[in-house]
Design a protein around this motif. Structure first.
Motif, PDB file in Angstrom:
ATOM      1  N   UNK A  12       0.832  -1.207   0.000  1.00  0.00           N
ATOM      2  CA  UNK A  12       0.000   0.000   0.000  1.00  0.00           C
ATOM      3  C   UNK A  12       0.863   1.252   0.000  1.00  0.00           C
ATOM      4  N   UNK A  13       1.939   1.238   0.792  1.00  0.00           N
ATOM      5  CA  UNK A  13       2.858   2.384   0.821  1.00  0.00           C
ATOM      6  C   UNK A  13       3.579   2.514  -0.520  1.00  0.00           C
ATOM      7  N   UNK A  14       4.042   1.390  -1.054  1.00  0.00           N
ATOM      8  CA  UNK A  14       4.758   1.427  -2.334  1.00  0.00           C
ATOM      9  C   UNK A  14       3.865   1.963  -3.448  1.00  0.00           C
ATOM     10  N   UNK A  15       2.590   1.555  -3.454  1.00  0.00           N
ATOM     11  CA  UNK A  15       1.672   1.999  -4.503  1.00  0.00           C
ATOM     12  C   UNK A  15       1.488   3.509  -4.484  1.00  0.00           C
ATOM     13  N   UNK A  16       1.556   4.107  -3.290  1.00  0.00           N
ATOM     14  CA  UNK A  16       1.403   5.567  -3.170  1.00  0.00           C
ATOM     15  C   UNK A  16       2.689   6.301  -3.519  1.00  0.00           C
ATOM     16  N   UNK A  17       3.826   5.689  -3.173  1.00  0.00           N
ATOM     17  CA  UNK A  17       5.105   6.382  -3.316  1.00  0.00           C
ATOM     18  C   UNK A  17       5.796   6.118  -4.651  1.00  0.00           C
ATOM     19  N   UNK A  18       5.425   5.042  -5.329  1.00  0.00           N
ATOM     20  CA  UNK A  18       6.059   4.695  -6.605  1.00  0.00           C
ATOM     21  C   UNK A  18       4.959   4.639  -7.666  1.00  0.00           C
ATOM     22  N   UNK A  19       4.698   5.739  -8.351  1.00  0.00           N
ATOM     23  CA  UNK A  19       3.574   5.805  -9.298  1.00  0.00           C
ATOM     24  C   UNK A  19       3.646   4.768 -10.416  1.00  0.00           C
ATOM     25  N   UNK A  20       4.844   4.313 -10.759  1.00  0.00           N
ATOM     26  CA  UNK A  20       4.988   3.341 -11.852  1.00  0.00           C
ATOM     27  C   UNK A  20       4.522   1.943 -11.467  1.00  0.00           C
ATOM     28  N   UNK A  21       4.318   1.705 -10.171  1.00  0.00           N
ATOM     29  CA  UNK A  21       4.009   0.358  -9.705  1.00  0.00           C
ATOM     30  C   UNK A  21       2.616  -0.084 -10.146  1.00  0.00           C
ATOM     31  N   UNK A  22       2.553  -1.195 -10.862  1.00  0.00           N
ATOM     32  CA  UNK A  22       1.278  -1.804 -11.259  1.00  0.00           C
ATOM     33  C   UNK A  22       0.956  -2.899 -10.242  1.00  0.00           C
ATOM     34  N   UNK A  23      -0.153  -2.739  -9.547  1.00  0.00           N
ATOM     35  CA  UNK A  23      -0.523  -3.631  -8.450  1.00  0.00           C
ATOM     36  C   UNK A  23      -1.619  -4.587  -8.923  1.00  0.00           C
ATOM     37  N   UNK A  24      -1.288  -5.888  -8.914  1.00  0.00           N
ATOM     38  CA  UNK A  24      -2.227  -6.934  -9.299  1.00  0.00           C
ATOM     39  C   UNK A  24      -2.525  -7.820  -8.090  1.00  0.00           C
ATOM     40  N   UNK A  25      -3.664  -8.511  -8.142  1.00  0.00           N
ATOM     41  CA  UNK A  25      -3.979  -9.472  -7.093  1.00  0.00           C
ATOM     42  C   UNK A  25      -5.466  -9.545  -6.817  1.00  0.00           C
ATOM     43  N   UNK A  26      -5.898 -10.641  -6.197  1.00  0.00           N
ATOM     44  CA  UNK A  26      -7.305 -10.813  -5.853  1.00  0.00           C
ATOM     45  C   UNK A  26      -7.750  -9.728  -4.887  1.00  0.00           C
ATOM     46  N   UNK A  27      -8.892  -9.152  -5.183  1.00  0.00           N
ATOM     47  CA  UNK A  27      -9.397  -8.073  -4.354  1.00  0.00           C
ATOM     48  C   UNK A  27      -8.827  -6.719  -4.710  1.00  0.00           C
ATOM     49  N   UNK A  28      -7.881  -6.697  -5.653  1.00  0.00           N
ATOM     50  CA  UNK A  28      -7.253  -5.425  -6.069  1.00  0.00           C
ATOM     51  C   UNK A  28      -7.413  -5.263  -7.578  1.00  0.00           C
ATOM     52  N   UNK A  29      -6.729  -6.107  -8.323  1.00  0.00           N
ATOM     53  CA  UNK A  29      -6.774  -6.098  -9.788  1.00  0.00           C
ATOM     54  C   UNK A  29      -6.546  -7.529 -10.259  1.00  0.00           C
ATOM     55  N   UNK A  30      -7.610  -8.301 -10.415  1.00  0.00           N
ATOM     56  CA  UNK A  30      -7.484  -9.727 -10.723  1.00  0.00           C
ATOM     57  C   UNK A  30      -6.769  -9.969 -12.053  1.00  0.00           C
ATOM     58  N   UNK A  31      -6.154 -11.151 -12.124  1.00  0.00           N
ATOM     59  CA  UNK A  31      -5.422 -11.565 -13.319  1.00  0.00           C
ATOM     60  C   UNK A  31      -6.063 -12.801 -13.933  1.00  0.00           C
ATOM     61  N   UNK A  32      -6.082 -12.870 -15.250  1.00  0.00           N
ATOM     62  CA  UNK A  32      -6.437 -14.114 -15.923  1.00  0.00           C
ATOM     63  C   UNK A  32      -5.236 -15.054 -15.934  1.00  0.00           C
ATOM     64  N   UNK A  33      -4.071 -14.518 -16.228  1.00  0.00           N
ATOM     65  CA  UNK A  33      -2.829 -15.279 -16.258  1.00  0.00           C
ATOM     66  C   UNK A  33      -1.773 -14.485 -15.498  1.00  0.00           C
ATOM     67  N   UNK A  34      -0.993 -15.168 -14.670  1.00  0.00           N
ATOM     68  CA  UNK A  34      -0.017 -14.442 -13.860  1.00  0.00           C
ATOM     69  C   UNK A  34       1.035 -13.750 -14.713  1.00  0.00           C
ATOM     70  N   UNK A  35       1.358 -14.324 -15.865  1.00  0.00           N
ATOM     71  CA  UNK A  35       2.389 -13.693 -16.688  1.00  0.00           C
ATOM     72  C   UNK A  35       2.008 -12.274 -17.126  1.00  0.00           C
ATOM     73  N   UNK A  36       0.721 -11.934 -17.035  1.00  0.00           N
ATOM     74  CA  UNK A  36       0.308 -10.564 -17.359  1.00  0.00           C
ATOM     75  C   UNK A  36       0.947  -9.551 -16.409  1.00  0.00           C
TER      76      UNK A  36
END
Length: 280
Positions: A109-133
């Protein structure tokens, strides 16, 4: 060979001394009674030896399944797209406190606020069809284990190597016993500001380009050595030459629940462990 857990009783097709149990979960998640583990001739685990005290314990590393969703051919022949994105993380919204889930979520959560380039994936946040995405197109990947212990590293790290990302890693403090020094950048899970500083400096200094050779060597080690097949073959080789006593009549190995039903001592041992865990 049994991976983690039996679902029923199984009749052995070989001498018990030639059977292997691979434990899956860390000590914070699952308890394996000695009655269960000692049904098997050999025990492959990254849990500490004192956890189950098996007479034929083998320290295992890297035998967790891969979850990249790539085919083996794609991984072996580096059929990956160009890395056009900067940094990613896969972290669900789970926040259990008996593991590192809550600390992991707080750090991300801290990294997502402090590092704008960070793409955050995961259940309950941003689900993935395939992890390689969340891996293929990214140069850097934040990998944070749910359990912090020596020799405990999982697909969170190996998936990053397989997709040729430079991991920014919080986990096994002895990871450089198995991978090149330049292949991983450690970050602290308990110091978000420090982790932010390390990540920003890595991106600014172009560490991905500088360390790509070490990342590719780490990938080779995962493909050729630190995987389930490689670790099982190592256990078999280490067991070569051991004498085997002849076995008369059928032998069985049993699931954990059935052992508890058949053995009051095993049921008491399991119950005592869960009571102690509940008091922590």
């Amino acid at each position: 060979m049994v991976y983690d857990e039996l679902r029923s009783a199984e009749r052995l097709a070989c001498p018990r001394e030639r059977t292997i149990l691979c434990s899956w979960e860390p000590t914070t998640i699952k308890y394996y009674s000695r009655a269960y583990t000692r049904q098997f001739g050999h025990y492959l685990s990254n849990r500490p030896p004192e956890a189950e005290k098996h007479p034929n314990y083998h320290l295992g590393r890297g035998y967790f399944p891969w979850f990249t969703d790539h085919t083996p051919e794609e991984l072996y022949y580096s059929c990956l797209p160009e890395k056009t994105e900067t940094i990613s993380v896969v972290c669900s919204a789970k926040q259990m406190r008996h593991t590192q889930h809550s600390k992991r979520f707080e750090l991300v959560s801290v990294l997502a606020s402090a590092v704008p380039e960070l793409a955050w994936f995961g259940r309950g946040v941003r689900p993935l069809d395939k992890k390689y995405e969340a891996l293929d197109r990214f140069k850097y990947h934040v990998a944070i284990e749910n359990h912090m212990a020596e020799h405990h590293w999982t697909e969170k790290l190996s998936d990053a190597f397989l997709c040729e990302c430079l991991p920014l890693y919080a986990g096994d403090p002895k990871i450089f016993e198995v991978f090149p020094q330049e292949s991983v950048i450690p970050i602290p899970i308990d110091d978000p500001d420090g982790a932010v500083r390390i990540i920003r400096e890595a991106i600014a200094n172009g560490e991905y380009e500088k360390r790509r050779g070490a990342v590719l060597e780490a990938k080779r080690l995962v493909l050729e050595r630190y995987n389930l097949r490689g670790e099982i073959l190592r256990v078999i080789k280490e067991a070569e030459g051991q004498s085997i006593k002849p076995v008369k009549g059928p032998q069985y190995v049993y699931e954990r629940r059935r052992l508890r039903l058949c053995s009051p001592w095993t049921a008491l041992e399991d119950g005592w462990h869960h009571l102690l865990r509940g008091l922590k």
